[in-house]
Design a protein around this motif. Sequence first.
Motif, PDB file in Angstrom:
ATOM      1  N   LYS A 171       3.740   7.166   2.878  1.00 47.47           N
ATOM      2  CA  LYS A 171       3.557   6.119   3.648  1.00 47.47           C
ATOM      3  C   LYS A 171       3.671   4.769   2.953  1.00 47.47           C
ATOM      4  N   ILE A 172       4.816   3.917   3.092  1.00 51.76           N
ATOM      5  CA  ILE A 172       4.749   2.679   2.044  1.00 51.76           C
ATOM      6  C   ILE A 172       4.837   1.502   3.445  1.00 51.76           C
ATOM      7  N   ARG A 227       0.541  -1.110  -0.117  1.00 53.70           N
ATOM      8  CA  ARG A 227      -0.440  -0.071  -0.162  1.00 53.70           C
ATOM      9  C   ARG A 227       0.785   1.526  -0.185  1.00 53.70           C
ATOM     10  N   VAL A 228       0.290   1.807  -0.837  1.00 48.17           N
ATOM     11  CA  VAL A 228       1.556   3.571  -0.545  1.00 48.17           C
ATOM     12  C   VAL A 228       0.303   4.061  -0.136  1.00 48.17           C
ATOM     13  N   SER A 229      -0.016   5.524   0.508  1.00 42.13           N
ATOM     14  CA  SER A 229      -0.362   6.168   1.605  1.00 42.13           C
ATOM     15  C   SER A 229      -0.146   7.827   1.666  1.00 42.13           C
ATOM     16  N   GLY A 230      -0.849   8.513   2.224  1.00 41.38           N
ATOM     17  CA  GLY A 230      -0.033   9.602   2.672  1.00 41.38           C
ATOM     18  C   GLY A 230       0.692  10.017   2.293  1.00 41.38           C
ATOM     19  N   LEU A 231       0.195  10.426   0.882  1.00 44.54           N
ATOM     20  CA  LEU A 231       0.694  11.374   0.201  1.00 44.54           C
ATOM     21  C   LEU A 231      -0.257  12.907  -0.472  1.00 44.54           C
ATOM     22  N   SER A 232       0.291  13.708  -0.679  1.00 51.37           N
ATOM     23  CA  SER A 232       0.127  15.294  -0.697  1.00 51.37           C
ATOM     24  C   SER A 232      -1.528  15.668  -1.851  1.00 51.37           C
ATOM     25  N   GLY A 272      -4.146   9.929  -4.053  1.00 49.33           N
ATOM     26  CA  GLY A 272      -3.187   9.557  -2.837  1.00 49.33           C
ATOM     27  C   GLY A 272      -2.587   8.050  -2.455  1.00 49.33           C
ATOM     28  N   GLU A 273      -4.029   7.793  -2.761  1.00 48.89           N
ATOM     29  CA  GLU A 273      -3.312   6.006  -2.658  1.00 48.89           C
ATOM     30  C   GLU A 273      -3.966   5.084  -3.205  1.00 48.89           C
ATOM     31  N   ALA A 274      -3.415   3.933  -3.249  1.00 49.88           N
ATOM     32  CA  ALA A 274      -2.976   2.445  -3.914  1.00 49.88           C
ATOM     33  C   ALA A 274      -2.551   1.408  -3.248  1.00 49.88           C
ATOM     34  N   GLU A 275      -3.334   0.258  -3.305  1.00 49.36           N
ATOM     35  CA  GLU A 275      -2.983  -0.467  -2.724  1.00 49.36           C
ATOM     36  C   GLU A 275      -3.062  -1.906  -3.796  1.00 49.36           C
TER      37      GLU A 275
END
Length: 500
Positions: free
Chosen positions: A312-313, A220-225, A273-276
């Motif tokens: 956050k990854i 998971r990639v998250s927390g992006l602006s 901002g999020e992807a998984e």
Amino acid sequence: MSVSANKVVHPQTNSVLAGLEPAVFFGFFEELSAIPRGSYNEKQVSDHIANFARARGLEVYQDEIWNLLIKKAGTPGYENAPTLILHGHTDIVCESDEGVEHDFENEGIKLRLDGDFIHGTGTTLGADNTVGVAFAMSLLASDDIPHPPLEVVLTVQEEVGKGGAQHFDGTKLTGKRLLDMNWHDPKSLFAGCAGDISAHFRIPLQWSERPNGQEAARLRVSGLSSGHSEFDIHLERANAIVLLGRLLRLAIKEGDISIAKLEGGVNRYVIPGEAEALISFDRSVSGALRSKIEAEAAAIAAEYSTSDPNLKITFEEDPGLFFSVFSEKVATGAVNAMCLLPNGVQSRSLIVDNLVESSNTVALISNDQERIEITSTIPSAVSSRRYNIVDRIRQLSEVIGLGASVETFADCPEWPYNPQSRMLAAGRAAYEREFGEQPHVEVSHSSLELGLFRKKVPDIDMLSIGPEAFDVHTTRERLNHTTVEATWRLLKALLSELRT
């Protein structure tokens, strides 16, 4: 809400915005915010505004997808002035913070006041474009503001491809001047914008049986602006779908993984901002795979430390209750597409300083049993560049093969800057009269519905204004309420300039 002969009185029970000026605007802003109005869910707000207008004896046209056209005669001395079209859109982007449960289908936005700013509570605010609708209602409710004949057009589905403007019957309009209220800078006049087109990149799914005994994890990639895919594209923020593709490519090379699910993004006009991904792999590679991903995650965090400090990854174990995974060829093809689709700024204007000319945002990814779909939105001030980017996406589908295809939709033309515009001249005169200085004139990379109105109404002359808003389309969205009064003053001064 009750109406007296001279003013609008809004109920103030549990009001968050009571006491802010102009009171009429903030009363309508709060009233609208209480109504659910995400894209495709605009009937309730459309009916509310239509009833508001009919109660004032105004002519109302409401089409089958809930676009509104409301007509109001000019005030004394302006009866024969050229008709002015006022434009805004009723739908908003609906997004909430992780861990915040909000039923956008049935709940309005819970407003929060913090100093100079109005926020949602763990959600988007919807100032884009509740601001425009509230200004329009304020004018429709007034009986003491001089103005030319008004045709108020409030469209739906703006945030999902400008569907309302695409559908709206332009023959119902008599005006040749349009004032849009979907701009976010009170110190400038908005006088031109890009067009855009969106594209679905699709790969037919072929499934394989998941090998017995494999572990499963969510990458998971998250927390992006995040941010608006047009207003914020020049900020070079990270794209969660593209980063997920980068990590999956590494994982495929290092760990021989399988993929069972891909998901990311919230809207075609939002930098994701999020992807998984849900993945499966042999236990023997688990430790090495985790180490490789953690090392790459550290490198990515360093790359985006300025634009995305909260990136956050995570690589977390999953119960793994699934029995099928993408075939190896499909998984590789999908990951290649995630990595190679054009993304970010593609060209910059050589005519207007510091203006992005064309870009692409890889905005959404998902899969069902039949296919993987990746959606991009491509704005450009030059149509040929827009279509060239689409062609490059088609070329990628041909290179990947596997039956991959591209389908375009929501093609919206640009609105070119016209330095001889009567609306621009009136805006400049009104601004200088109110504030004693010349405004900035902006041409933006954003794609509004105005290109479609230019197509529907030949020789239309347009301008856009609005108060200060930040981080629209994200849960950090906020409206600077101290700038609304200045915009209200500018709006009234501009209307008085349009007697001829």
